[in-house]
Write a protein that holds these residues in place. Structure first.
Motif, PDB file in Angstrom:
ATOM      1  N   ARG A  27      -7.857   4.525   3.572  1.00 21.95           N
ATOM      2  CA  ARG A  27      -8.320   4.142   2.197  1.00 21.95           C
ATOM      3  C   ARG A  27      -9.527   3.867   2.113  1.00 21.95           C
ATOM      4  NH1 ARG A  27      -6.370  -2.669   2.974  1.00 21.95           N
ATOM      5  NH2 ARG A  27      -6.178  -1.612   0.860  1.00 21.95           N
ATOM      6  N   HIS A  28     -10.656   4.162   2.556  1.00 24.74           N
ATOM      7  CA  HIS A  28     -11.609   3.995   2.492  1.00 24.74           C
ATOM      8  C   HIS A  28     -12.605   5.488   2.725  1.00 24.74           C
ATOM      9  CE1 HIS A  28     -12.574   0.022   3.094  1.00 24.74           C
ATOM     10  NE2 HIS A  28     -11.701  -0.065   3.648  1.00 24.74           N
ATOM     11  N   MET A  29     -11.438   6.683   3.048  1.00 23.10           N
ATOM     12  CA  MET A  29     -11.996   8.635   2.952  1.00 23.10           C
ATOM     13  C   MET A  29     -11.225   8.874   1.683  1.00 23.10           C
ATOM     14  SD  MET A  29     -11.651   8.140   7.207  1.00 23.10           S
ATOM     15  CE  MET A  29     -12.472   9.838   7.274  1.00 23.10           C
ATOM     16  N   ASN A  66       0.475   1.056   8.035  1.00 19.31           N
ATOM     17  CA  ASN A  66       0.047   1.356   8.612  1.00 19.31           C
ATOM     18  C   ASN A  66      -0.931   1.572   8.718  1.00 19.31           C
ATOM     19  OD1 ASN A  66      -0.914   4.250   9.263  1.00 19.31           O
ATOM     20  ND2 ASN A  66       0.005   5.044   8.039  1.00 19.31           N
ATOM     21  N   GLU A  67      -1.844   1.075   9.901  1.00 14.98           N
ATOM     22  CA  GLU A  67      -2.495   0.817  10.310  1.00 14.98           C
ATOM     23  C   GLU A  67      -4.012   1.640  10.044  1.00 14.98           C
ATOM     24  OE1 GLU A  67      -4.760  -2.957  11.431  1.00 14.98           O
ATOM     25  OE2 GLU A  67      -3.447  -2.330  11.170  1.00 14.98           O
ATOM     26  N   MET A  68      -4.008   2.611  10.358  1.00 12.42           N
ATOM     27  CA  MET A  68      -4.964   3.710  10.251  1.00 12.42           C
ATOM     28  C   MET A  68      -4.838   3.432   8.226  1.00 12.42           C
ATOM     29  SD  MET A  68      -5.763   7.818  11.017  1.00 12.42           S
ATOM     30  CE  MET A  68      -4.397   8.541   9.842  1.00 12.42           C
ATOM     31  N   ALA A  69      -4.017   3.543   7.907  1.00 15.81           N
ATOM     32  CA  ALA A  69      -4.245   3.988   6.748  1.00 15.81           C
ATOM     33  C   ALA A  69      -5.101   2.366   5.963  1.00 15.81           C
ATOM     34  CB  ALA A  69      -2.611   3.524   6.222  1.00 15.81           C
ATOM     35  N   VAL A 123      -2.582   9.989  -4.299  1.00 18.74           N
ATOM     36  CA  VAL A 123      -3.173   9.238  -4.329  1.00 18.74           C
ATOM     37  C   VAL A 123      -2.661   7.340  -3.637  1.00 18.74           C
ATOM     38  CG1 VAL A 123      -3.030   9.408  -7.308  1.00 18.74           C
ATOM     39  CG2 VAL A 123      -1.195   8.123  -6.074  1.00 18.74           C
ATOM     40  N   PHE A 124      -3.622   7.117  -3.526  1.00 21.44           N
ATOM     41  CA  PHE A 124      -4.063   6.031  -2.355  1.00 21.44           C
ATOM     42  C   PHE A 124      -3.882   4.241  -3.671  1.00 21.44           C
ATOM     43  CE2 PHE A 124      -4.977   2.935   0.647  1.00 21.44           C
ATOM     44  CZ  PHE A 124      -4.179   2.826   1.503  1.00 21.44           C
ATOM     45  N   VAL A 125      -2.898   3.856  -3.411  1.00 17.72           N
ATOM     46  CA  VAL A 125      -2.073   3.062  -4.539  1.00 17.72           C
ATOM     47  C   VAL A 125      -1.884   1.634  -4.307  1.00 17.72           C
ATOM     48  CG1 VAL A 125      -0.413   3.351  -5.188  1.00 17.72           C
ATOM     49  CG2 VAL A 125      -1.789   2.100  -6.448  1.00 17.72           C
ATOM     50  N   GLY A 126      -3.175   0.733  -4.113  1.00 18.29           N
ATOM     51  CA  GLY A 126      -2.481  -0.809  -3.771  1.00 18.29           C
ATOM     52  C   GLY A 126      -1.609  -1.560  -5.529  1.00 18.29           C
ATOM     53  N   ILE A 165       1.036  -1.065  -0.133  1.00 18.78           N
ATOM     54  CA  ILE A 165       0.284   0.085  -0.612  1.00 18.78           C
ATOM     55  C   ILE A 165       0.764   1.288   0.200  1.00 18.78           C
ATOM     56  CG2 ILE A 165      -1.863   1.141   1.028  1.00 18.78           C
ATOM     57  CD1 ILE A 165      -2.840  -1.380   0.098  1.00 18.78           C
ATOM     58  N   LEU A 166       1.110   1.894  -0.555  1.00 13.86           N
ATOM     59  CA  LEU A 166       1.464   3.245  -1.392  1.00 13.86           C
ATOM     60  C   LEU A 166       0.785   4.190  -1.529  1.00 13.86           C
ATOM     61  CD1 LEU A 166       4.151   2.383  -4.054  1.00 13.86           C
ATOM     62  CD2 LEU A 166       3.773   1.402  -1.632  1.00 13.86           C
TER      63      LEU A 166
END
Length: 503
Positions: free
Chosen positions: A409-411, A401-404, A369-372, A330-331
């Motif tokens: 990722r949903h926000m 990163n547990e919060m991420a 950007v949030f990318v898997g 997860i980046l």
């Protein structure tokens, strides 16, 4: 006294209700870790857990007068079902005190067998204290879930079956630990007959009462426990189980929730069965042990202790399994906010599969950007980050990163005031490498992507939501692009959800 357990186990009364469960080969996992993995299928018992062995062995040895008065027990679920079934078989009443956090599937199963269920407290220990007082008030027998020699001996019959089913060389047996009854019974039998076999316990990192107790040299009470693996969520282990584990258990491993999710998936892929989180602990520990010790061509056995899984929890398991196997990174990546930047980013990712992409236009300079991304291992993720940074794209690893993982990722997204001429389309991409690049290559470089959301759902097509800035005079050209693309699409520009939250 340890030697007494051999006789206790050999003479245990369990097979009126329990069956000798299979010892299954797990070929896919075995091939991947280059060791032979066997799974002891306690999830195949009548109550989908090993717990009926110890409960029945204890209750079958009670005097008739005690049975007539009924019994009381405390349980997070699996022991409750064992006691309820034993009571049904022996013709006595049973009152089970369960934490309010117990999965509904376990509560329903206990009630279906005729037991009275009382919900009390947030943890097993809360329910345990209440049940003890209730048993004293009623003057009836309390059936302990783990800290009782007859219960321990009942669970030890699993070891008797394992050594009978596989008389050949065994490197280690991996066992989940909650209160310690299961591993105590297995270790007492194995170490008496074949002491060279390692008996290794596995606990969640956030429910590690036995690990902490053995380190301290005395029983430790945890202030709180994690509830993901609710079947082993015990704040304090038993006196007798602590003594047996201290003398007989070789090692205890701690695993995180992601590793447990990965193990659930491993078991499913080989057996098409879904075990509960505590039931997969042993496989998670086995994989960790094999990796830590560079083990090759050994035979290892994992006890699948139960399968009382709440269906709703599968969503979380699926989400986290690839992270637990280190097959997804997860980046958070920062790219210039201009046409072509997204395409450049995708080119740098190369043939790797994108599992998730979240992006919403924020300002005219930069895009976050949030990318898997699917990777083979953590090293590949590190190398990819370096490639991105070498090409002036700032990238940060969010895999741990547990919060991420739980929330951000949903926000990612929201309203964007700086976007003009935006249209919103929902697509069905063929879920294969190259589908996204095909889209980007055919799209005009003049059009800016202002929103992008995708998550791999394991189907043969990917559901993608895309916002694109299209000048009014180019709408006809855009519609021609959509027709030439050949992907299923739907115009969502007037969808009220878009107008409320994104437009």
């Amino acid at each position: 006294m340890i030697n007494d357990y051999l006789e206790r186990i050999l003479t245990a009364h369990v097979y009126d209700v329990a069956v000798e469960t299979r010892l299954d080969s797990i070929p896919l996992l075995s091939a991947r870790i280059h060791n032979r993995v066997l799974l002891k299928r306690e999830d195949k018992q009548q109550v989908f857990s090993f717990k009926l062995r110890g409960a029945y062995n204890k209750m079958a040895k009670l005097h008739a007068e005690a049975l007539q008065q009924g019994v009381v027990a405390a349980s997070a679920g699996n022991h409750a079902q064992g006691v309820a079934l034993a009571a049904q078989k022996l013709g006595c009443s049973a009152t089970i005190v369960m934490p309010t956090t117990t999965p509904q599937i376990k509560i329903n199963a206990v009630m279906a067998m005729g037991a009275v269920v009382m919900l009390q407290g947030d943890s097993y220990n809360d329910a345990y204290e209440y049940a003890l007082n209730l048993a004293k008030e009623k003057g009836v027998e309390f059936i302990h879930p783990y800290d009782d020699p007859d219960v321990i001996a009942g669970q030890g019959t699993i070891a008797m079956e394992i050594l009978h089913q596989h008389p050949g060389k065994i490197h280690a047996i991996f066992v989940p630990i909650g209160g310690g009854g299961l591993i105590s019974g297995i270790a007492a039998y194995v170490k008496r007959l074949r002491p060279t076999i390692k008996v290794i316990g596995v606990e969640p990192e956030d429910s590690n009462a036995m690990y902490r107790s053995l380190q301290a040299g005395h029983r430790v009470e945890l202030p709180q426990v994690g509830l993901f693996a609710d079947g082993v969520a015990v704040r304090q282990v038993g006196e007798e189980t602590f003594r047996l584990c201290r003398d007989l258990v070789d090692e205890i491993l701690l695993v995180d929730s992601d590793a447990i999710c990965a193990a659930i998936k491993d078991i499913f892929e080989d057996t098409r069965s879904i075990v509960e989180p505590s039931g997969a602990l042993s496989v998670a520990g086995l994989k960790m042990y094999a990796k830590q010790h560079d083990l090759l061509h050994e035979t290892m056995i994992a006890v699948a202790s139960g399968a009382n899984m709440n269906f709703d929890r599968l969503r979380h398991v699926s989400e986290r399994a690839e992270l637990g196997e280190q097959r997804e990174a997860i980046l958070a990546v920062t790219i210039p906010e201009k046409p072509g930047s997204f395409k450049k980013f995708c080119n740098l990712i190369g043939a790797r599969n994108i599992t998730e992409f979240n992006y919403r236009y924020a300002d005219s300079q930069q895009a976050h950007v949030f990318v898997g991304i699917s990777v083979r291992n953590r090293e590949e993720a590190t190398n990819l980050i370096q490639i991105l940074q070498d090409n002036d794209l700032r990238a940060e690893d969010m895999t741990d990163n547990e919060m991420a993982k739980l929330h951000i990722r949903h926000m990612v997204g929201g309203h964007s005031r700086g976007v003009s001429n935006e249209v919103l389309y929902r697509f069905e991409f063929p879920d294969r490498p190259g589908a996204l690049m095909n889209f980007l290559n055919k799209m005009s470089d003049r059009w800016n992507i202002s929103l992008f959301h995708y998550r791999n759902h394991g189907a043969d097509f990917g559901r993608v939501l895309i916002g694109i800035q299209i000048p009014h005079q180019e709408k006809e050209e855009f519609m021609h692009f959509l027709e030439e693309l050949g992907y299923e699409f739907e115009d969502e520009s007037n969808n009220p959800a878009y107008q409320f939250f994104l437009a």
